[in-house]
Design a protein around this motif. Structure first.
Motif, mmCIF file in Angstrom:
data_model
loop_
_atom_site.group_PDB
_atom_site.id
_atom_site.type_symbol
_atom_site.label_atom_id
_atom_site.label_comp_id
_atom_site.label_asym_id
_atom_site.label_seq_id
_atom_site.Cartn_x
_atom_site.Cartn_y
_atom_site.Cartn_z
ATOM 1 N N GLU A 198 -3.579 6.789 8.091
ATOM 2 C CA GLU A 198 -2.136 6.544 8.235
ATOM 3 C C GLU A 198 -1.659 5.544 7.176
ATOM 4 O OE1 GLU A 198 -2.099 7.260 13.082
ATOM 5 O OE2 GLU A 198 -2.230 5.230 12.286
ATOM 6 N N GLN A 199 -2.446 4.508 6.962
ATOM 7 C CA GLN A 199 -2.090 3.507 5.950
ATOM 8 C C GLN A 199 -1.978 4.150 4.566
ATOM 9 O OE1 GLN A 199 -4.523 -0.095 6.055
ATOM 10 N NE2 GLN A 199 -4.877 0.232 8.239
ATOM 11 N N ARG A 200 -2.954 4.996 4.218
ATOM 12 C CA ARG A 200 -2.935 5.652 2.905
ATOM 13 C C ARG A 200 -1.731 6.586 2.770
ATOM 14 N NH1 ARG A 200 -8.435 5.062 3.398
ATOM 15 N NH2 ARG A 200 -8.875 6.999 4.463
ATOM 16 N N ALA A 201 -1.444 7.332 3.828
ATOM 17 C CA ALA A 201 -0.322 8.273 3.780
ATOM 18 C C ALA A 201 1.007 7.536 3.600
ATOM 19 C CB ALA A 201 -0.295 9.128 5.056
ATOM 20 N N ILE A 202 1.189 6.458 4.323
ATOM 21 C CA ILE A 202 2.435 5.693 4.222
ATOM 22 C C ILE A 202 2.538 5.024 2.852
ATOM 23 C CG2 ILE A 202 3.731 3.727 5.148
ATOM 24 C CD1 ILE A 202 2.466 4.517 7.935
ATOM 25 N N ALA A 203 1.459 4.384 2.404
ATOM 26 C CA ALA A 203 1.483 3.719 1.094
ATOM 27 C C ALA A 203 1.703 4.733 -0.023
ATOM 28 C CB ALA A 203 0.185 2.943 0.872
ATOM 29 N N GLY A 204 1.079 5.889 0.068
ATOM 30 C CA GLY A 204 1.250 6.928 -0.946
ATOM 31 C C GLY A 204 2.677 7.454 -0.979
ATOM 32 N N ALA A 205 3.256 7.667 0.206
ATOM 33 C CA ALA A 205 4.632 8.160 0.263
ATOM 34 C C ALA A 205 5.620 7.112 -0.243
ATOM 35 C CB ALA A 205 4.982 8.563 1.693
ATOM 36 N N ALA A 206 5.262 5.849 -0.096
ATOM 37 C CA ALA A 206 6.145 4.776 -0.572
ATOM 38 C C ALA A 206 6.321 4.832 -2.091
ATOM 39 C CB ALA A 206 5.597 3.419 -0.153
ATOM 40 N N MET A 207 5.410 5.502 -2.783
ATOM 41 C CA MET A 207 5.512 5.611 -4.242
ATOM 42 C C MET A 207 6.560 6.634 -4.684
ATOM 43 S SD MET A 207 1.573 5.421 -5.401
ATOM 44 C CE MET A 207 0.466 4.199 -4.739
ATOM 45 N N THR A 208 6.947 7.538 -3.768
ATOM 46 C CA THR A 208 7.882 8.598 -4.156
ATOM 47 C C THR A 208 9.108 8.715 -3.256
ATOM 48 O OG1 THR A 208 6.637 10.225 -2.868
ATOM 49 C CG2 THR A 208 6.048 9.993 -5.204
ATOM 50 N N ASP A 209 9.094 8.070 -2.115
ATOM 51 C CA ASP A 209 10.191 8.190 -1.147
ATOM 52 C C ASP A 209 10.785 6.804 -0.917
ATOM 53 O OD1 ASP A 209 11.683 8.250 1.308
ATOM 54 O OD2 ASP A 209 10.588 10.040 1.925
ATOM 55 N N VAL A 210 12.015 6.613 -1.350
ATOM 56 C CA VAL A 210 12.640 5.287 -1.288
ATOM 57 C C VAL A 210 12.785 4.783 0.148
ATOM 58 C CG1 VAL A 210 15.053 6.050 -1.322
ATOM 59 C CG2 VAL A 210 14.432 3.839 -2.299
ATOM 60 N N ASP A 211 13.043 5.666 1.112
ATOM 61 C CA ASP A 211 13.177 5.222 2.498
ATOM 62 C C ASP A 211 11.849 4.702 3.046
ATOM 63 O OD1 ASP A 211 15.921 5.813 2.673
ATOM 64 O OD2 ASP A 211 15.484 7.909 3.129
#
Length: 129
Positions: free
Chosen positions: A68-81
């Motif tokens: 979950e941590q990796r998925a959220i951190a990874g998405a933070a690189m492309t999704d501003v919200d």
């Protein structure tokens, strides 16, 4: 009694198992709870809780699995919200479930698919015990 309302106003606890069930018509446990209510049953009222557990430093992240941590951190690189949530979460001195932003953030992460309904409920159960 089989169920108890939680102070969140958006969840109920199944007392025999301790499972926290979100009020979500697509959750099979919530459907069972709704049927139980329709049969005339009444849940135990929520217990007032003045404060919830506080999580600081690494403890904030330990609420979530490494995946979950990796998925959220990874998405933070492309999704501003996601980035905004992640940044606020990271810089917070502590998190607690009585912070409305944390409640909304967890719901947001579940809506985006970073937390399954079961994991969403498990994180809430941990934070509100």
């Amino acid at each position: 009694m089989t169920y108890q309302l939680l102070p969140t106003g958006k969840h109920v606890k199944h007392l025999p198992t301790g499972d926290v069930i979100p009020f979500d018509d697509e959750n099979k446990d919530y459907v069972i709870y709704s049927e139980w209510l329709s049969a005339g049953n009444i849940p135990k009222p929520a217990e007032a809780k003045e404060t919830y557990n506080r999580y600081t430093g690494r403890g904030k992240f330990d609420l979530f699995t490494p995946e979950e941590q990796r998925a959220i951190a990874g998405a933070a690189m492309t999704d501003v919200d996601v980035k905004l949530f992640y940044d606020r979460f990271t810089i917070a001195d502590y998190i607690t479930y009585d912070d409305p932003e944390m409640v909304l953030g967890l719901e947001f992460m579940a809506q985006r698919g970073f937390l399954t309904p079961e994991r969403h409920a498990a994180v809430i159960a941990e934070m509100t015990r």
